[in-house]
Every structure is written in C-alpha cells, then in structure tokens.
Write a protein that holds these residues in place. Sequence first.
Motif, PDB file in Angstrom:
ATOM      1  N   GLU A   1       0.842  -1.191   0.000  1.00 16.15           N
ATOM      2  CA  GLU A   1       0.000   0.000   0.000  1.00 16.15           C
ATOM      3  C   GLU A   1       0.885   1.253   0.000  1.00 16.15           C
ATOM      4  O   GLU A   1       1.768   1.387   0.821  1.00 16.15           O
TER       5      GLU A   1
ATOM      6  N   GLN B   1       1.889   4.868   0.822  1.00 17.05           N
ATOM      7  CA  GLN B   1       1.594   5.831   1.882  1.00 17.05           C
ATOM      8  C   GLN B   1       2.568   6.986   1.829  1.00 17.05           C
ATOM      9  O   GLN B   1       3.768   6.788   1.638  1.00 17.05           O
TER      10      GLN B   1
ATOM     11  N   VAL C   1       3.194  10.249   4.389  1.00 17.11           N
ATOM     12  CA  VAL C   1       2.781  10.799   5.678  1.00 17.11           C
ATOM     13  C   VAL C   1       3.583  12.057   5.968  1.00 17.11           C
ATOM     14  O   VAL C   1       4.808  11.995   6.139  1.00 17.11           O
TER      15      VAL C   1
END
Length: 126
Positions: free
Chosen positions: A1, A3, A5
């Motif tokens: 996945e 990501q 951040v």
Amino acid sequence: EVQLVESGGGLVQAGGSLSLSCAASGFTFDDYAIGWFRQAPGKEREWVSSIRVDDGHFYDSHSGKGRFTISSDTAKNTVYLQMNSLKPEDTAVYYCAAAYLWGDYVPLKVREYDYWGQGTQVTVSS
C-alpha cells in the motif's frame, strides 16, 4: 500500500521556520519525484517545490524561492521541506505527493501526481 505521511506542521510567528517531513512507503522511492503543494482556505492547491529522488535535482516555485529548501534522504525514504522566513501568506495545508518519473521530465502540476498524503497544517501568525 502506498503511503505518504507528512509531519512537522504547526503554528509559528512571521519570520520563523518550520521543517516538514514526508515519509514514503509502498513504492520504489527512486522511481518517483516528490512534490510539496499547499492549499489555503478558499484557494486552489498550488505547487511549491519538487525533487527527483534519483538524482536530487529540484525545482522551486516563485512563492518559496530563496526561503524554502527541498531535500531528500533515500535511506529513510523521506523528503523534507525546510521553510524559513515564513510569512502569514504561507499559511495553508501542506501536502506531499509522488509522481512516477518518465525520462527527464519532472512533474510540477497537481494533476500529474499519483499519490498524496493527508496534509499538515502550517499557520504563520503576524
């Protein structure tokens, strides 16, 4: 996945500094450009700065030139945005985004970026 951040936002007085971080995971970091964008209330999202992770070439918008510095740490899969001499008009939600690199072209437009973080608020008081 995939990501992305962001972290490091906050409240700072005009003239102050903040350092934003964008930690990436879930994709081959070196194959992408990472861009910083910002969106102020009632305004469109605008490009701030971008960096090619593979060779470190970077591009700055007029709004941040001379005050903002983008950099990357490939060992940590992290891109930074050091912001100095902050102004109240720099107040916005700051987003990092990833765009796959095709040849020498470096994406600078919002629509060219594939993955986005959730954003971090930067507020500069006068």
